[in-house]
Motif scaffolding. Structure first.
Motif, PDB file in Angstrom:
ATOM      1  N   ALA A  34       0.959  -1.274   0.043  1.00  0.00           N
ATOM      2  CA  ALA A  34       0.107   0.131  -0.064  1.00  0.00           C
ATOM      3  C   ALA A  34       0.812   1.378   0.081  1.00  0.00           C
ATOM      4  O   ALA A  34       1.795   1.267   0.643  1.00  0.00           O
ATOM      5  N   ARG A  35       0.513   2.162  -0.844  1.00  0.00           N
ATOM      6  CA  ARG A  35       1.063   3.538  -0.913  1.00  0.00           C
ATOM      7  C   ARG A  35       0.052   4.675  -0.280  1.00  0.00           C
ATOM      8  O   ARG A  35      -1.013   4.688  -0.970  1.00  0.00           O
ATOM      9  N   THR A  36       0.367   5.320   0.843  1.00  0.00           N
ATOM     10  CA  THR A  36      -0.542   6.348   1.443  1.00  0.00           C
ATOM     11  C   THR A  36       0.332   7.705   1.685  1.00  0.00           C
ATOM     12  O   THR A  36       0.168   7.833   2.663  1.00  0.00           O
ATOM     13  N   SER A  38       1.324  11.251   2.106  1.00  0.00           N
ATOM     14  CA  SER A  38       0.544  12.659   2.729  1.00  0.00           C
ATOM     15  C   SER A  38       1.445  13.681   2.963  1.00  0.00           C
ATOM     16  O   SER A  38       2.490  13.491   3.240  1.00  0.00           O
ATOM     17  N   SER A  76       5.306   5.322   3.481  1.00  0.00           N
ATOM     18  CA  SER A  76       4.727   4.021   2.576  1.00  0.00           C
ATOM     19  C   SER A  76       5.383   3.618   1.352  1.00  0.00           C
ATOM     20  O   SER A  76       5.067   2.648   0.646  1.00  0.00           O
ATOM     21  N   ASP A 187       4.282  10.531  -8.699  1.00  0.00           N
ATOM     22  CA  ASP A 187       3.319  10.793  -7.751  1.00  0.00           C
ATOM     23  C   ASP A 187       1.886  10.664  -8.689  1.00  0.00           C
ATOM     24  O   ASP A 187       1.852  11.115  -9.950  1.00  0.00           O
ATOM     25  N   PRO A 191      -5.940   6.982  -7.619  1.00  0.00           N
ATOM     26  CA  PRO A 191      -5.462   5.955  -7.022  1.00  0.00           C
ATOM     27  C   PRO A 191      -5.726   4.532  -8.020  1.00  0.00           C
ATOM     28  O   PRO A 191      -6.324   4.462  -8.900  1.00  0.00           O
ATOM     29  N   MET A 194      -3.870  -0.646  -4.603  1.00  0.00           N
ATOM     30  CA  MET A 194      -3.390  -0.232  -3.350  1.00  0.00           C
ATOM     31  C   MET A 194      -2.625   0.945  -3.276  1.00  0.00           C
ATOM     32  O   MET A 194      -2.134   1.516  -2.245  1.00  0.00           O
ATOM     33  N   TRP A 195      -2.415   1.456  -4.352  1.00  0.00           N
ATOM     34  CA  TRP A 195      -1.552   2.859  -4.548  1.00  0.00           C
ATOM     35  C   TRP A 195      -2.712   4.143  -4.411  1.00  0.00           C
ATOM     36  O   TRP A 195      -3.438   4.390  -5.223  1.00  0.00           O
ATOM     37  N   ASN A 196      -2.677   4.853  -3.493  1.00  0.00           N
ATOM     38  CA  ASN A 196      -3.446   5.971  -3.048  1.00  0.00           C
ATOM     39  C   ASN A 196      -2.656   7.280  -3.710  1.00  0.00           C
ATOM     40  O   ASN A 196      -1.516   7.375  -3.655  1.00  0.00           O
ATOM     41  N   SER A 199      -2.470  12.710  -0.771  1.00  0.00           N
ATOM     42  CA  SER A 199      -3.330  13.385   0.450  1.00  0.00           C
ATOM     43  C   SER A 199      -2.544  14.699   0.848  1.00  0.00           C
ATOM     44  O   SER A 199      -1.903  14.739   1.537  1.00  0.00           O
TER      45      SER A 199
END
Length: 235
Positions: A34-36, A38, A76, A187, A191, A194-196, A199
């Motif tokens: 997962a990539r989150t 922010s 992440s 970047d 999404p 699982m890559w967001n 934020s």
């Protein structure tokens, strides 16, 4: 009977096929992480002056100097396949003619512990990196950025030579993940599995100030000195 050269070609072809399949499998493992990312970014001090922004500049022009504060969590983005992370901040605005402008004002490279030897830094900093990476294959804390009143690495200029009082400017945080095996990923605006998308990471709109000339600085200095002299003459 196949010749020795033909057998060598077959062995080499089989080897490259196995290497390609293995590399594709390694690259695909990133999709399961997962990539989150922010971030919060804001401006601290903005100046527009006229001069030579670079030592190789042939003429004087207006350029902006933007100091900023940044708090970001990019931990992440680090996986076992991450070689290094390229982070940069841009200033974006739209010219009156509808032309989009983007200028990089700051950047940095964050390496994974296994890639610390690739850093072109001094011996003291290298010792600190090795000490922080002892026993770790992944160091998520390296993705945490906390910058206050950060001085930009690069000034903002414009081909016209004028940039003062430019409106609706924003600062944006960007990243580029460079893996050991696989493709470079930038970047994302949307999404993907699982890559967001990032934020936050965008500042409020602001306007570049009017030109601050050296004459104005000189007058301010003279006014301050004259005021001090008057105060000193009072009984």
């Amino acid at each position: 009977m196949h010749s020795s050269f033909t057998r060598l070609q077959n062995v080499f072809g089989f080897f490259t096929t196995v290497a390609f399949v293995l590399g594709a499998f390694i690259a695909a493992t990133d999709l399961g992480s997962a990539r989150t990312p922010s971030g919060v970014i804001k401006t601290d001090n903005i100046q527009v002056v006229k001069g030579r922004p670079h030592y190789y500049s042939s003429k004087k022009e207006e350029y902006a100097i933007i100091r900023f504060s940044l708090e970001a969590d990019l931990s992440s983005l680090f996986t076992w396949n991450t070689k290094q992370l390229f982070v940069y901040v841009t200033a974006d605005w739209t010219s009156p003619g509808g032309i989009n402008n983007t200028a990089v004002i700051w950047d940095s490279i964050i390496t994974n512990p296994s890639a610390d030897h690739l850093q072109n830094i001094g011996p003291v900093a290298m010792k600190k990196l090795k000490r922080s990476a002892e026993g770790k294959s992944i160091a998520p804390e390296r993705g945490l950025l906390k910058l206050k009143n950060q001085k930009p690495k690069y000034q903002i200029t414009h081909p016209s030579g004028k940039i003062a009082e430019t409106a609706d400017v924003t600062l944006k945080l960007h990243y580029n993940v460079q893996p050991w095996v696989g493709i470079l990923t930038w970047d994302m605006d949307k999404p993907l599995a699982m890559w967001n998308a990032m934020s936050g990471g965008v500042s409020d709109l602001f306007t570049l100030p009017a030109l601050k000339s050296k004459d104005t600085k000189g007058k301010d200095t003279k006014d301050k000195s004259s005021t001090k002299s008057k105060k000193s003459k009072k009984p």
